[in-house]
Design a protein around this motif. Structure first.
Motif, PDB file in Angstrom:
ATOM      1  N   GLU A  91       0.441  -1.266  -0.284  1.00  0.00           N
ATOM      2  CA  GLU A  91      -0.269  -0.158   0.011  1.00  0.00           C
ATOM      3  C   GLU A  91       0.748   1.461  -0.333  1.00  0.00           C
ATOM      4  O   GLU A  91       1.767   1.315   0.871  1.00  0.00           O
ATOM      5  CB  GLU A  91      -0.739  -0.120   1.591  1.00  0.00           C
ATOM      6  N   THR A  92       0.371   2.364  -0.912  1.00  0.00           N
ATOM      7  CA  THR A  92       1.103   3.419  -1.131  1.00  0.00           C
ATOM      8  C   THR A  92       0.074   4.883  -1.349  1.00  0.00           C
ATOM      9  O   THR A  92      -0.986   4.020  -0.768  1.00  0.00           O
ATOM     10  CB  THR A  92       2.028   3.903  -1.967  1.00  0.00           C
ATOM     11  N   ASP A  93       0.376   6.332  -1.162  1.00  0.00           N
ATOM     12  CA  ASP A  93      -0.836   6.621  -1.218  1.00  0.00           C
ATOM     13  C   ASP A  93      -1.416   6.493  -2.960  1.00  0.00           C
ATOM     14  O   ASP A  93      -2.110   7.211  -2.671  1.00  0.00           O
ATOM     15  CB  ASP A  93       0.027   8.203  -1.802  1.00  0.00           C
ATOM     16  N   PHE A 119       2.178  -9.011   4.091  1.00  0.00           N
ATOM     17  CA  PHE A 119       2.654  -7.773   4.310  1.00  0.00           C
ATOM     18  C   PHE A 119       2.442  -7.605   2.863  1.00  0.00           C
ATOM     19  O   PHE A 119       3.484  -6.918   2.139  1.00  0.00           O
ATOM     20  CB  PHE A 119       4.194  -8.293   5.080  1.00  0.00           C
ATOM     21  N   THR A 120       1.719  -6.368   2.940  1.00  0.00           N
ATOM     22  CA  THR A 120       0.762  -5.436   2.075  1.00  0.00           C
ATOM     23  C   THR A 120       0.830  -4.175   2.614  1.00  0.00           C
ATOM     24  O   THR A 120       0.752  -3.166   1.649  1.00  0.00           O
ATOM     25  CB  THR A 120       0.128  -6.064   1.454  1.00  0.00           C
ATOM     26  N   THR A 121       1.481  -3.316   3.903  1.00  0.00           N
ATOM     27  CA  THR A 121       1.770  -2.100   4.205  1.00  0.00           C
ATOM     28  C   THR A 121       2.922  -2.359   5.308  1.00  0.00           C
ATOM     29  O   THR A 121       3.396  -2.773   5.786  1.00  0.00           O
ATOM     30  CB  THR A 121       0.741  -1.849   5.749  1.00  0.00           C
ATOM     31  N   GLY A 122       3.723  -0.653   5.797  1.00  0.00           N
ATOM     32  CA  GLY A 122       5.039  -0.816   5.799  1.00  0.00           C
ATOM     33  C   GLY A 122       6.170  -0.650   4.560  1.00  0.00           C
ATOM     34  O   GLY A 122       4.905  -0.300   3.581  1.00  0.00           O
ATOM     35  N   PRO A 123       6.941  -0.858   4.416  1.00  0.00           N
ATOM     36  CA  PRO A 123       8.217  -0.137   3.191  1.00  0.00           C
ATOM     37  C   PRO A 123       8.361  -1.108   2.592  1.00  0.00           C
ATOM     38  O   PRO A 123       8.935  -0.922   1.470  1.00  0.00           O
ATOM     39  CB  PRO A 123       9.391  -0.134   4.535  1.00  0.00           C
ATOM     40  N   ARG A 172       1.678   1.343 -12.839  1.00  0.00           N
ATOM     41  CA  ARG A 172       3.158   0.622 -12.409  1.00  0.00           C
ATOM     42  C   ARG A 172       2.511   0.217 -11.433  1.00  0.00           C
ATOM     43  O   ARG A 172       1.505  -0.205 -10.137  1.00  0.00           O
ATOM     44  CB  ARG A 172       3.630   1.932 -10.752  1.00  0.00           C
ATOM     45  N   LEU A 173       3.439  -1.118 -10.698  1.00  0.00           N
ATOM     46  CA  LEU A 173       3.434  -2.447  -9.350  1.00  0.00           C
ATOM     47  C   LEU A 173       4.454  -1.886  -8.597  1.00  0.00           C
ATOM     48  O   LEU A 173       5.367  -1.874  -8.561  1.00  0.00           O
ATOM     49  CB  LEU A 173       3.199  -3.395  -9.634  1.00  0.00           C
ATOM     50  N   VAL A 174       3.832  -1.390  -7.472  1.00  0.00           N
ATOM     51  CA  VAL A 174       4.938  -0.694  -5.967  1.00  0.00           C
ATOM     52  C   VAL A 174       5.401  -2.429  -5.294  1.00  0.00           C
ATOM     53  O   VAL A 174       4.435  -2.666  -4.868  1.00  0.00           O
ATOM     54  CB  VAL A 174       4.709   0.524  -5.333  1.00  0.00           C
ATOM     55  N   ILE A 175       6.057  -2.267  -5.041  1.00  0.00           N
ATOM     56  CA  ILE A 175       7.121  -3.768  -4.009  1.00  0.00           C
ATOM     57  C   ILE A 175       7.397  -2.951  -2.940  1.00  0.00           C
ATOM     58  O   ILE A 175       7.235  -3.412  -1.644  1.00  0.00           O
ATOM     59  CB  ILE A 175       7.861  -4.599  -4.699  1.00  0.00           C
ATOM     60  N   GLN A 176       8.554  -2.174  -2.832  1.00  0.00           N
ATOM     61  CA  GLN A 176       9.224  -1.609  -2.808  1.00  0.00           C
ATOM     62  C   GLN A 176       9.276  -0.329  -2.045  1.00  0.00           C
ATOM     63  O   GLN A 176       9.393   0.281  -2.971  1.00  0.00           O
ATOM     64  CB  GLN A 176      10.738  -2.722  -2.206  1.00  0.00           C
ATOM     65  N   LYS A 177       8.724   0.639  -0.926  1.00  0.00           N
ATOM     66  CA  LYS A 177       8.920   2.045  -0.881  1.00  0.00           C
ATOM     67  C   LYS A 177      10.046   2.576  -0.518  1.00  0.00           C
ATOM     68  O   LYS A 177      10.563   4.180  -0.975  1.00  0.00           O
ATOM     69  CB  LYS A 177       8.324   2.366   0.128  1.00  0.00           C
ATOM     70  N   ASN A 178      10.908   1.343  -0.871  1.00  0.00           N
ATOM     71  CA  ASN A 178      12.763   2.067  -0.827  1.00  0.00           C
ATOM     72  C   ASN A 178      13.964   1.373  -1.018  1.00  0.00           C
ATOM     73  O   ASN A 178      13.698   0.214  -0.177  1.00  0.00           O
ATOM     74  CB  ASN A 178      13.508   2.880   0.380  1.00  0.00           C
ATOM     75  N   ASP A 220      16.863  -1.243  -0.536  1.00  0.00           N
ATOM     76  CA  ASP A 220      16.856  -2.001   1.101  1.00  0.00           C
ATOM     77  C   ASP A 220      16.420  -1.798   2.201  1.00  0.00           C
ATOM     78  O   ASP A 220      16.598  -1.390   2.994  1.00  0.00           O
ATOM     79  CB  ASP A 220      18.902  -0.544   1.512  1.00  0.00           C
ATOM     80  N   ALA A 221      14.848  -1.846   1.966  1.00  0.00           N
ATOM     81  CA  ALA A 221      14.225  -1.736   2.872  1.00  0.00           C
ATOM     82  C   ALA A 221      13.917  -3.232   3.884  1.00  0.00           C
ATOM     83  O   ALA A 221      13.720  -4.041   2.831  1.00  0.00           O
ATOM     84  CB  ALA A 221      12.572  -1.588   1.718  1.00  0.00           C
ATOM     85  N   PRO A 222      14.014  -3.078   4.951  1.00  0.00           N
ATOM     86  CA  PRO A 222      14.364  -4.307   5.835  1.00  0.00           C
ATOM     87  C   PRO A 222      13.049  -4.897   6.122  1.00  0.00           C
ATOM     88  O   PRO A 222      11.657  -4.590   5.616  1.00  0.00           O
ATOM     89  CB  PRO A 222      14.069  -3.076   6.952  1.00  0.00           C
ATOM     90  N   MET A 223      13.390  -5.864   6.051  1.00  0.00           N
ATOM     91  CA  MET A 223      12.199  -7.268   6.117  1.00  0.00           C
ATOM     92  C   MET A 223      12.332  -8.311   7.564  1.00  0.00           C
ATOM     93  O   MET A 223      13.290  -8.269   8.203  1.00  0.00           O
ATOM     94  CB  MET A 223      12.740  -8.277   4.631  1.00  0.00           C
TER      95      MET A 223
END
Length: 511
Positions: A218-220, A241-245, A454-460, A462-465
């Motif tokens: 999830e993103t804006d 997980f579909t929220t967070g980074p 677009r399909l977003v997987i990671q918001k940055n 090196d996003a942590p898991m």
């Protein structure tokens, strides 16, 4: 970041090494020596460490392979795993550099008819990506393709009949903008399937398969994310997980529990919005709360977004006396398009090599970088000026309906939020023969707007898991558009081979 061609090359090489009783890796440490004195396995490992330190990567791979075999025969599985991973990393350090000088020259002549000897010499001596192993200069596998990216006249000749740019520019050149209030408009609803399929013969015979399987987040601009029909729910230890980074689900699958081929899949759906920030008024940009944890996160160095003194000095040179963060970010965007043209880069080598070089630093120092590297350098420049910025990873469906792995960037403005840009897509306008006014309009659109394909997987990057990928594991750490795979028992580099079995199908649907 489209890694398909790189992964294919690496997978073939990994399998050839397996057949030759070799494997690959970079050294972690030298803690494998026994107090009672070195065994033949310890000595082989130590020679591998020394060889790697001397930039003899192919020799190091062989020595680590010897140590791996000897430790395995002795039943010392912990040291065998350390040697195996060192072997994998040594291989990854050089495997994307298959050409010696004569082979690189031949690749350039084949790809660019009529290229002169002088142009070849200048490219190979001064600009091509290369590595030295065993005192031999080796050249990156796309040495010829990158020449074209750096010479847009030649690139246009080869691409103007291959790219349907009217289709690619359907959002950037749209004249139907009446009534849009922004920043989130024109939603597109997507549904599809992610699938990883691995042949039974490619599975290890024992041990636990640890798999981080990517999912939309999830993103804006990416909303209503749903994940259903996940395979093998009995082996899910974390998520989905579909929220967070970052979006993912974590599996631990006993190899003995797999009958036949391994198949993991998930049905996914989400709504993606076009993002329009044309109306930003620099005078209305607020002040940053520099004590905010998110501000601190996105203005510091990370593994692949590195703020060095040289980067900071260059960013200040780019923006001059300008102090408004929005105008500064726009100046950086256009500077990267002009000064840091797109090219393919050796991601596996950059990720594995010791000492580690950040992707942003690689582009800053060599001038080479793809969508991910350009986005990371953009972020490094912005962060060095105190502008929060990040590199977004996922897929795009802009060029065709088939999802293509991709990265782009965002920078944060108080009062407006996260403003997107896509340096790489913008630069594609330089690869085709179109009127200058259309080229400028295309670049202007992607300076602070983004299409909804677009399909977003990671918001940055090196996003942590959680659980995190183990520090000593050999995987592509920066990019989570593909599954990460770790096995303590496999005798070949699974993380190179398996992504070839990963696919995503998506289609726009009515709701």
């Amino acid at each position: 970041m489209n890694h398909r061609s790189t992964i294919a090359l690496l997978a073939v090489s990994a399998l050839l090494l397996l057949l030759a009783a070799g494997c690959t890796t970079t050294p972690q440490d030298t803690k494998t020596l026994d107090a009672s004195g070195p065994s033949p396995a310890d000595e082989a490992y130590a020679r591998g460490v020394a060889g790697y330190a001397d930039a003899n990567y192919r020799v190091a791979e062989e020595r680590f392979g010897e140590a791996y075999a000897l430790y395995t025969s002795a039943g010392d599985l912990d040291k065998a795993r350390t040697a195996r991973d060192a072997m994998f990393r040594a291989n990854r350090t050089y495997i994307e550099y298959p050409f010696n000088r004569s082979a690189a020259e031949a690749a350039l002549r084949e790809k660019i008819p009529g290229i002169t000897d002088e142009s070849i010499a200048d490219w190979l001596d001064n600009r091509a990506q290369k590595i030295v192993s065993e005192n031999e200069t080796l050249y990156f596998n796309d040495v010829a393709g990158n020449y074209l990216y750096a010479h847009t006249d030649d690139m246009r000749k080869q691409n103007e009949r291959n790219l349907d740019f009217d289709y690619i520019a359907r959002y950037a050149w749209s004249e139907n903008r009446s009534g849009e209030t922004g920043p989130y408009v024109n939603p597109v609803h997507y549904a599809g399937v992610e699938r990883l399929e691995v042949p039974h013969e490619a599975l290890p015979s024992s041990g636990i398969l640890k798999i981080w399987f990517p999912l939309p987040v999830e993103t804006d601009s990416q909303r209503n994310v749903t994940v259903t029909n996940l395979s093998c729910p009995e082996f899910i230890l974390a998520g989905p997980f579909t929220t967070g980074p970052i979006g993912y689900v974590y599996y631990e699958i006993p190899a003995g529990a797999v009958n036949g081929d391994l198949v993991l899949s998930a049905d996914i759906a989400f709504t993606s919005y076009e993002r329009i920030f044309r109306g930003i008024d620099p005078a209305l940009v607020g002040e940053y709360n520099t004590s905010n944890p998110e501000y601190r996160l996105y203005t510091r160095s990370e593994r692949n977004i590195d703020i060095t003194d040289a980067v900071r000095d260059k960013a200040r040179e780019i923006v001059g006396n300008e102090t408004n963060p929005h105008i500064q970010a726009q100046m950086i965007y256009y500077h990267i398009i002009e000064a840091y043209p797109y090219s393919h880069v050796p991601h596996a080598s950059l990720d594995a090599r010791e000492p580690k070089v950040a992707e942003s630093t690689h582009m800053f120092e060599t001038g080479h970088g793809d969508c991910g590297t350009q986005s990371m350098l953009f972020s490094a420049f912005c962060r060095s000026l105190g502008i929060p910025a990040r590199a977004i990873g996922g897929y795009q469906m802009l060029i065709s309906e088939t999802p293509g792995a991709h990265f782009w960037a965002e920078y944060y403005l108080p009062g407006y939020g996260w403003v997107p840009n896509d340096v790489t897509v913008a630069e594609a306008a330089d690869w085709v023969a179109i009127p200058d006014e259309k080229r400028s309009a295309f670049k202007d659109y992607y300076a602070a707007n983004l299409d909804p394909t677009r399909l977003v997987i990671q918001k940055n990057v090196d996003a942590p898991m959680d659980p995190a990928i183990p520090e000593d594991a050999t995987v592509f750490r920066a990019v989570r558009q593909i599954p990460a795979v770790v096995s303590d028992t496999a005798d070949y580099d699974l993380d190179l081979f398996w992504p070839e079995g990963f696919t995503i199908t998506l289609a726009a649907v009515d709701r």
